[in-house]
Design a protein around this motif. Structure first.
Motif, PDB file in Angstrom:
ATOM      1  N   ARG A 110      35.041  73.075 -28.224  1.00 47.05           N
ATOM      2  CA  ARG A 110      34.138  72.076 -28.816  1.00 47.05           C
ATOM      3  C   ARG A 110      32.963  71.894 -27.867  1.00 47.05           C
ATOM      4  NH1 ARG A 110      39.274  69.749 -29.568  1.00 47.05           N
ATOM      5  NH2 ARG A 110      39.946  69.765 -31.751  1.00 47.05           N
ATOM      6  N   VAL A 111      31.783  72.229 -28.338  1.00 47.52           N
ATOM      7  CA  VAL A 111      30.610  72.262 -27.462  1.00 47.52           C
ATOM      8  C   VAL A 111      29.482  71.412 -28.035  1.00 47.52           C
ATOM      9  CG1 VAL A 111      28.821  73.723 -26.440  1.00 47.52           C
ATOM     10  CG2 VAL A 111      31.182  74.540 -26.550  1.00 47.52           C
ATOM     11  N   LEU A 112      28.875  70.620 -27.162  1.00 51.90           N
ATOM     12  CA  LEU A 112      27.645  69.903 -27.483  1.00 51.90           C
ATOM     13  C   LEU A 112      26.512  70.637 -26.780  1.00 51.90           C
ATOM     14  CD1 LEU A 112      28.911  66.242 -26.957  1.00 51.90           C
ATOM     15  CD2 LEU A 112      28.637  67.447 -29.122  1.00 51.90           C
ATOM     16  N   SER A 113      25.669  71.309 -27.566  1.00 52.73           N
ATOM     17  CA  SER A 113      24.548  72.077 -27.017  1.00 52.73           C
ATOM     18  C   SER A 113      23.311  71.192 -26.955  1.00 52.73           C
ATOM     19  CB  SER A 113      24.250  73.294 -27.882  1.00 52.73           C
ATOM     20  OG  SER A 113      25.339  74.188 -27.903  1.00 52.73           O
ATOM     21  N   ALA A 114      22.623  71.224 -25.825  1.00 50.82           N
ATOM     22  CA  ALA A 114      21.405  70.423 -25.666  1.00 50.82           C
ATOM     23  C   ALA A 114      20.387  71.227 -24.872  1.00 50.82           C
ATOM     24  CB  ALA A 114      21.715  69.118 -24.953  1.00 50.82           C
ATOM     25  N   ILE A 115      19.189  71.383 -25.455  1.00 54.90           N
ATOM     26  CA  ILE A 115      18.094  72.074 -24.794  1.00 54.90           C
ATOM     27  C   ILE A 115      16.974  71.066 -24.553  1.00 54.90           C
ATOM     28  CG2 ILE A 115      16.331  73.874 -25.015  1.00 54.90           C
ATOM     29  CD1 ILE A 115      18.269  75.406 -26.823  1.00 54.90           C
ATOM     30  N   ASP A 116      16.429  71.045 -23.342  1.00 53.15           N
ATOM     31  CA  ASP A 116      15.298  70.167 -23.036  1.00 53.15           C
ATOM     32  C   ASP A 116      14.138  70.525 -23.961  1.00 53.15           C
ATOM     33  OD1 ASP A 116      13.267  68.653 -21.970  1.00 53.15           O
ATOM     34  OD2 ASP A 116      13.513  69.380 -19.919  1.00 53.15           O
ATOM     35  N   ALA A 117      13.743  69.581 -24.805  1.00 51.07           N
ATOM     36  CA  ALA A 117      12.673  69.814 -25.774  1.00 51.07           C
ATOM     37  C   ALA A 117      11.324  69.301 -25.288  1.00 51.07           C
ATOM     38  CB  ALA A 117      13.024  69.143 -27.103  1.00 51.07           C
ATOM     39  N   ARG A 118      11.259  68.856 -24.036  1.00 47.71           N
ATOM     40  CA  ARG A 118      10.059  68.228 -23.480  1.00 47.71           C
ATOM     41  C   ARG A 118       9.762  66.944 -24.267  1.00 47.71           C
ATOM     42  NH1 ARG A 118      11.144  71.107 -19.207  1.00 47.71           N
ATOM     43  NH2 ARG A 118      10.851  73.349 -19.503  1.00 47.71           N
ATOM     44  N   MET A 119       8.658  66.304 -23.947  1.00 40.36           N
ATOM     45  CA  MET A 119       8.264  65.085 -24.658  1.00 40.36           C
ATOM     46  C   MET A 119       9.396  64.047 -24.680  1.00 40.36           C
ATOM     47  SD  MET A 119       6.166  66.947 -27.758  1.00 40.36           S
ATOM     48  CE  MET A 119       5.912  65.430 -28.667  1.00 40.36           C
ATOM     49  N   ASP A 120      10.260  64.080 -23.631  1.00 40.89           N
ATOM     50  CA  ASP A 120      11.348  63.121 -23.480  1.00 40.89           C
ATOM     51  C   ASP A 120      12.361  63.202 -24.620  1.00 40.89           C
ATOM     52  OD1 ASP A 120      12.387  61.243 -21.673  1.00 40.89           O
ATOM     53  OD2 ASP A 120      11.793  59.573 -22.947  1.00 40.89           O
ATOM     54  N   GLY A 159      29.651  70.298 -22.489  1.00 42.89           N
ATOM     55  CA  GLY A 159      28.195  70.316 -22.643  1.00 42.89           C
ATOM     56  C   GLY A 159      27.582  71.616 -22.148  1.00 42.89           C
ATOM     57  N   MET A 160      26.623  72.138 -22.909  1.00 40.78           N
ATOM     58  CA  MET A 160      25.925  73.368 -22.534  1.00 40.78           C
ATOM     59  C   MET A 160      24.420  73.183 -22.729  1.00 40.78           C
ATOM     60  SD  MET A 160      27.905  76.012 -21.566  1.00 40.78           S
ATOM     61  CE  MET A 160      26.943  77.483 -21.979  1.00 40.78           C
ATOM     62  N   GLY A 161      23.638  73.504 -21.688  1.00 36.88           N
ATOM     63  CA  GLY A 161      22.202  73.563 -21.863  1.00 36.88           C
ATOM     64  C   GLY A 161      21.406  72.619 -20.977  1.00 36.88           C
ATOM     65  N   THR A 162      20.118  72.914 -20.876  1.00 35.60           N
ATOM     66  CA  THR A 162      19.223  72.176 -19.990  1.00 35.60           C
ATOM     67  C   THR A 162      19.051  70.720 -20.398  1.00 35.60           C
ATOM     68  OG1 THR A 162      17.348  72.996 -21.299  1.00 35.60           O
ATOM     69  CG2 THR A 162      17.925  74.236 -19.317  1.00 35.60           C
ATOM     70  N   GLY A 163      19.315  70.393 -21.653  1.00 33.24           N
ATOM     71  CA  GLY A 163      19.213  69.016 -22.108  1.00 33.24           C
ATOM     72  C   GLY A 163      20.193  68.091 -21.421  1.00 33.24           C
ATOM     73  N   CYS A 177      30.012  69.884 -18.000  1.00 33.12           N
ATOM     74  CA  CYS A 177      28.820  70.468 -18.627  1.00 33.12           C
ATOM     75  C   CYS A 177      28.188  71.481 -17.683  1.00 33.12           C
ATOM     76  CB  CYS A 177      27.814  69.385 -19.021  1.00 33.12           C
ATOM     77  SG  CYS A 177      27.063  68.491 -17.649  1.00 33.12           S
ATOM     78  N   GLN A 178      27.469  72.413 -18.276  1.00 34.34           N
ATOM     79  CA  GLN A 178      26.701  73.415 -17.556  1.00 34.34           C
ATOM     80  C   GLN A 178      25.229  73.208 -17.931  1.00 34.34           C
ATOM     81  OE1 GLN A 178      27.948  75.929 -15.361  1.00 34.34           O
ATOM     82  NE2 GLN A 178      29.762  74.605 -15.494  1.00 34.34           N
ATOM     83  N   ILE A 179      24.412  72.844 -16.956  1.00 34.15           N
ATOM     84  CA  ILE A 179      23.007  72.516 -17.221  1.00 34.15           C
ATOM     85  C   ILE A 179      22.106  73.735 -17.064  1.00 34.15           C
ATOM     86  CG2 ILE A 179      21.050  71.081 -16.505  1.00 34.15           C
ATOM     87  CD1 ILE A 179      23.115  68.984 -15.567  1.00 34.15           C
ATOM     88  N   GLU A 180      22.285  74.472 -15.978  1.00 35.15           N
ATOM     89  CA  GLU A 180      21.403  75.611 -15.694  1.00 35.15           C
ATOM     90  C   GLU A 180      21.879  76.848 -16.445  1.00 35.15           C
ATOM     91  OE1 GLU A 180      18.539  75.492 -13.832  1.00 35.15           O
ATOM     92  OE2 GLU A 180      18.884  73.335 -13.906  1.00 35.15           O
TER      93      GLU A 180
END
Length: 223
Positions: A110-120, A159-163, A177-180
């Motif tokens: 079960r993964v929550l993917s999050a990518i930094d989208a900029r603009m906060d 958690g996966m992703g730069t977000g 979570c893995q950020i990088e």
């Protein structure tokens, strides 16, 4: 089955070949160099496999969400290649590819993917494993970290992703979570193969990026 996958949705640039389930990949972090690096990487991986473009069965690409310019690079490249040899194209969510990487590398079901989208804001998606593939359990969104939605809070999520750099602002809790980390064409190729077998290939002209957002910068009044 011989399927070529591309991804340039983030700072990373990658290509992969799925050859009847065996995947080879070339991956590098090359911000702002995708348009220069992508075609040579495609040519190199085809040469490594001893294949020509016309011997492939399908093409796939990370369709977003992600960086606007990167998404356009991958879309244009896959459309051009597909038109050249009349191959079907399979768009794959970059958030789903991140989730597949979480399963492949960390056995996270079960993964929550999050990518930094900029603009906060973050691009956000929730995925669960089914028969070895990650499938969405909620709609993908772009939102402020405080506004992301988490299905089934009682379950353990990864958690996966730069977000996830915004983790202290999220209501979501994860066991780890893995950020990088960045989407890989390897995982695009795995997910696309399943779609190809189900007849979900599209004509090249119908392969379009998915932005989730319709603007790329804040107005002065919004800053």
């Amino acid at each position: 089955m011989k399927l070529l996958a591309l991804d340039t949705a983030t700072e990373a640039c990658s290509v992969a070949l799925n050859l009847d389930g065996d995947v080879i990949e070339r991956f590098e972090l090359s911000p702002r160099r995708h348009s220069r690096d992508l075609l040579p990487m495609v040519e190199a991986i085809l040469a490594e496999a001893g294949l020509s473009l016309s011997q492939l069965d399908a093409l796939a690409f990370g369709r977003g969400p992600g960086a606007f310019t990167g998404l356009r690079v991958a879309t244009a490249m896959v459309q051009g290649l597909a038109f050249a040899v009349d191959l079907p194209v399979i768009p794959v969510s970059t958030l789903a590819a991140l989730a597949q990487q979480g399963l492949r590398e960390h056995q996270a079901s079960r993964v929550l993917s999050a990518i930094d989208a900029r603009m906060d804001e973050v691009y956000w998606g929730a995925f669960s494993e089914s028969d070895g593939l990650m499938v969405p359990v909620a709609s993908e969104i772009v939102a402020a970290p405080e506004n992301v939605t988490v299905p089934s809070l009682d379950r353990h999520w990864f958690g996966m992703g730069t977000g996830w750099a915004f983790q202290n602002r999220m209501s979501a809790t994860v066991m780890d979570c893995q950020i990088e980390v960045w989407p890989h064409a390897h995982d695009v190729a795995l997910l696309a193969a399943a779609d190809f077998k189900q007849g979900k290939g599209l004509p090249a002209e119908q392969a379009m990026p998915v932005y989730l957002r319709d603007k790329v910068a804040l107005k002065k009044s919004e800053r």
